[in-house]
Design an enzyme around this catalytic site. Structure first.
Site, PDB file in Angstrom:
ATOM      1  N   ASP A   1       0.871  -1.157   0.000  1.00  0.00           N
ATOM      2  CA  ASP A   1       0.000   0.000   0.000  1.00  0.00           C
ATOM      3  C   ASP A   1       0.918   1.220   0.000  1.00  0.00           C
ATOM      4  O   ASP A   1       1.547   1.537   1.011  1.00  0.00           O
ATOM      5  CB  ASP A   1      -0.898  -0.042   1.247  1.00  0.00           C
ATOM      6  CG  ASP A   1      -1.758   1.205   1.390  1.00  0.00           C
ATOM      7  OD1 ASP A   1      -1.479   2.204   0.696  1.00  0.00           O
ATOM      8  OD2 ASP A   1      -2.686   1.185   2.209  1.00  0.00           O
TER       9      ASP A   1
ATOM     10  N   LYS B   1      -2.898  12.212  -3.466  1.00  0.00           N
ATOM     11  CA  LYS B   1      -2.010  12.452  -2.310  1.00  0.00           C
ATOM     12  C   LYS B   1      -0.616  12.865  -2.766  1.00  0.00           C
ATOM     13  O   LYS B   1       0.281  13.048  -1.962  1.00  0.00           O
ATOM     14  CB  LYS B   1      -1.912  11.193  -1.456  1.00  0.00           C
ATOM     15  CG  LYS B   1      -3.226  10.805  -0.769  1.00  0.00           C
ATOM     16  CD  LYS B   1      -2.998   9.601   0.113  1.00  0.00           C
ATOM     17  CE  LYS B   1      -4.278   8.896   0.496  1.00  0.00           C
ATOM     18  NZ  LYS B   1      -5.070   9.568   1.511  1.00  0.00           N
TER      19      LYS B   1
ATOM     20  N   CYS C   1      -9.389   5.985   9.344  1.00  0.00           N
ATOM     21  CA  CYS C   1      -9.622   4.701   8.643  1.00  0.00           C
ATOM     22  C   CYS C   1      -8.619   3.643   9.084  1.00  0.00           C
ATOM     23  O   CYS C   1      -8.113   2.861   8.256  1.00  0.00           O
ATOM     24  CB  CYS C   1      -9.564   4.866   7.128  1.00  0.00           C
ATOM     25  SG  CYS C   1     -10.796   5.971   6.492  1.00  0.00           S
TER      26      CYS C   1
HETATM   27  C1  LIG Z   1      -2.148   4.116   4.022  1.00  0.00           C
HETATM   28  C2  LIG Z   1      -3.373   4.368   3.191  1.00  0.00           C
HETATM   29  N1  LIG Z   1      -3.855   3.383   2.441  1.00  0.00           N
HETATM   30  C3  LIG Z   1      -4.933   3.547   1.662  1.00  0.00           C
HETATM   31  C4  LIG Z   1      -5.589   4.748   1.620  1.00  0.00           C
HETATM   32  C5  LIG Z   1      -6.775   4.897   0.725  1.00  0.00           C
HETATM   33  O1  LIG Z   1      -6.507   5.861  -0.250  1.00  0.00           O
HETATM   34  P1  LIG Z   1      -7.644   6.288  -1.261  1.00  0.00           P
HETATM   35  O2  LIG Z   1      -8.746   6.849  -0.441  1.00  0.00           O
HETATM   36  O3  LIG Z   1      -6.997   7.316  -2.128  1.00  0.00           O
HETATM   37  O4  LIG Z   1      -8.042   5.060  -1.990  1.00  0.00           O
HETATM   38  C6  LIG Z   1      -5.137   5.809   2.402  1.00  0.00           C
HETATM   39  C7  LIG Z   1      -5.854   7.086   2.434  1.00  0.00           C
HETATM   40  O5  LIG Z   1      -5.747   7.876   3.329  1.00  0.00           O
HETATM   41  C8  LIG Z   1      -3.998   5.617   3.210  1.00  0.00           C
HETATM   42  O6  LIG Z   1      -3.511   6.594   3.968  1.00  0.00           O
END
Ligand SMILES: Cc1ncc(COP(=O)(O)O)c(C=O)c1O
Length: 400
Positions: A191, A217, A358
């Site tokens: 990720d 991001k 999250c």
């Molecule tokens: C570590 C991590 N993984 C996954 C995501 C999910 O990203 P997205 O909402 O752009 O799919 C985020 C979003 O904050 C994140 O910080």
């Protein structure tokens, strides 16, 4: 030479008087990216990979060039290894849905993951009668590699791990995790939502099979992101959707998928956003990721140390500045983190995030923080003065 004042000129939104420290949620966008997107709408707006007319030709060229810029940025061998996605979440779901799991097999992930890299695996494991094993870190987000060695075995199909925690800001040694996984023939998905924007990324060096990341991001448009798929997995991986744009041939009773990456990009894609993401990668390349990392480290050190020095403030994540990036979570006494964030916005013009980010497993298992934390996160356009402004504001709030 890294010049933050010069960089700030590319971000007119910074003139609005807000100290923007919510970059882990979404970054700001430089003028170069906005103009590149607008150029598509103003000069050659058309669908891609479909038409022979000049607008469509130009749109296809720009769309393909964007794949190349993104591939170069993450060290992928070629543009075919990068499928454009809407975001990190979509990329991770594509990998999960593509796994032909057999009952009794295992997926390994960690306690510090974002929900997108957690519930995705719980769901697919349940569907196939498989298990998910969760490797724990200490409260700073540090892992004992021995724990991965204990959990990963020959029944492990996939290890899913983040490069950087979006709560603790800690950097995870993904390359070491990948080596352990590969010893057992397991796939590795990284990720990269927080890692790719802030740290130099080289997918061949880290050895991961998949890397998911979000354009929004890393100075790119919302609705843009990517999934790197290694050469070995490129033709083993199933698209999440198929349809227009994904085929080489169709007959009355069969179809043949197009070559990657188009086979993964069903329907009319987010053309302007993809082109914008390519431009964002070019922007970051021009600044230089080493310079971005260096600036980030300076801001992160001051931010974490400064918050740590304020009485009544608890900082989460690594103390060692080398172990973290500029994502710092904290709480102020027993104040609700949302109230702190609201006050920072209303009284001090500072934008931060608050809540569980999250990452409920992390909040529950490592800290027991049902309301979560306040989170300040920096990027290349932030200044030391802005960090000092936040520290002053938090000190004020902590004094009541
Ligand atoms: C570590 C991590 N993984 C996954 C995501 C999910 O990203 P997205 O909402 O752009 O799919 C985020 C979003 O904050 C994140 O910080």
């Amino acid at each position: 030479m890294f010049d933050v004042d010069l960089i700030r000129r590319d971000f007119p939104i910074l003139r609005k008087g807000v100290t923007y420290l919510d970059n882990a949620a979404s970054s700001l966008t430089p003028e170069q990216v906005v103009l590149k997107e607008m150029e598509f709408y103003r000069e050659y707006r058309a669908n891609v990979e479909r038409g022979v007319h000049r607008f469509s030709q130009r749109a296809s060229e720009e769309y393909e060039a964007a794949h190349e810029h993104v591939a170069d940025f993450i060290g992928a061998p070629s543009a075919e290894n990068v499928a454009m996605m809407r975001n990190t979440t979509e990329g991770l779901n594509l990998v999960a849905n593509s796994l032909d799991l057999r009952k009794g097999e295992k997926i390994v992930t960690t306690v510090i993951e974002h929900h997108s890299n957690f519930i995705t695996w719980l769901r697919v494991a349940r569907k196939h009668g498989c298990t998910v094993e969760v490797v724990r870190s200490d409260v700073e987000g540090k892992f004992d590699m021995g724990d991965f060695e204990k959990v990963v075995d020959d029944s492990t199909r996939l290890v899913a791990v983040t490069r950087v925690s979006n709560v603790l800001g800690c950097i995870v040694p993904v390359k070491e995790v990948a080596a352990i996984a590969h010893e057992h023939g397991a796939l590795v998905v990284e990720d990269g939502a927080q890692g790719v924007p802030h740290l130099r990324t080289d997918v061949l060096d880290s050895g991961v099979d998949f890397l998911a990341f979000s354009g929004h991001k890393m100075l790119g448009p919302t609705g843009s992101g990517g999934l790197y798929i290694s050469k070995e997995e490129l033709y083993q991986t199933a698209p999440l959707c198929i349809g227009g744009g994904t085929i080489a041939d169709v007959s009355i009773d069969d179809y043949e998928l197009a070559a990657p990456p188009l086979r993964f990009e069903a329907g009319t894609p987010a053309i302007a956003q993809v082109i914008g993401l390519g431009e964002a990668c070019r922007y970051l390349e021009r600044v230089g990721m080493e310079a971005v990392e260096g600036w980030d480290a300076k801001l992160a050190k001051r931010l974490a140390e400064g918050l740590n020095e304020i009485e009544d403030v608890e900082v989460y994540g690594p103390i060692d500045p080398k172990a973290r990036i500029g994502i710092v979570s904290f709480n102020v006494g027993d104040l609700n983190p949302h109230d702190v964030a609201l006050s920072l916005d209303a009284d001090y013009d500072i934008a931060v995030r608050s809540g569980h980010h999250c990452a409920l497993p992390l909040m529950k298992e490592l800290f027991s923080l049902p309301e979560g934390t306040v989170r300040a996160s920096t990027y290349l356009y932030n200044t030391v003065d802005e960090v000092e402004r936040l520290l002053g504001a938090v000190e004020d709030i902590s004094r009541g």
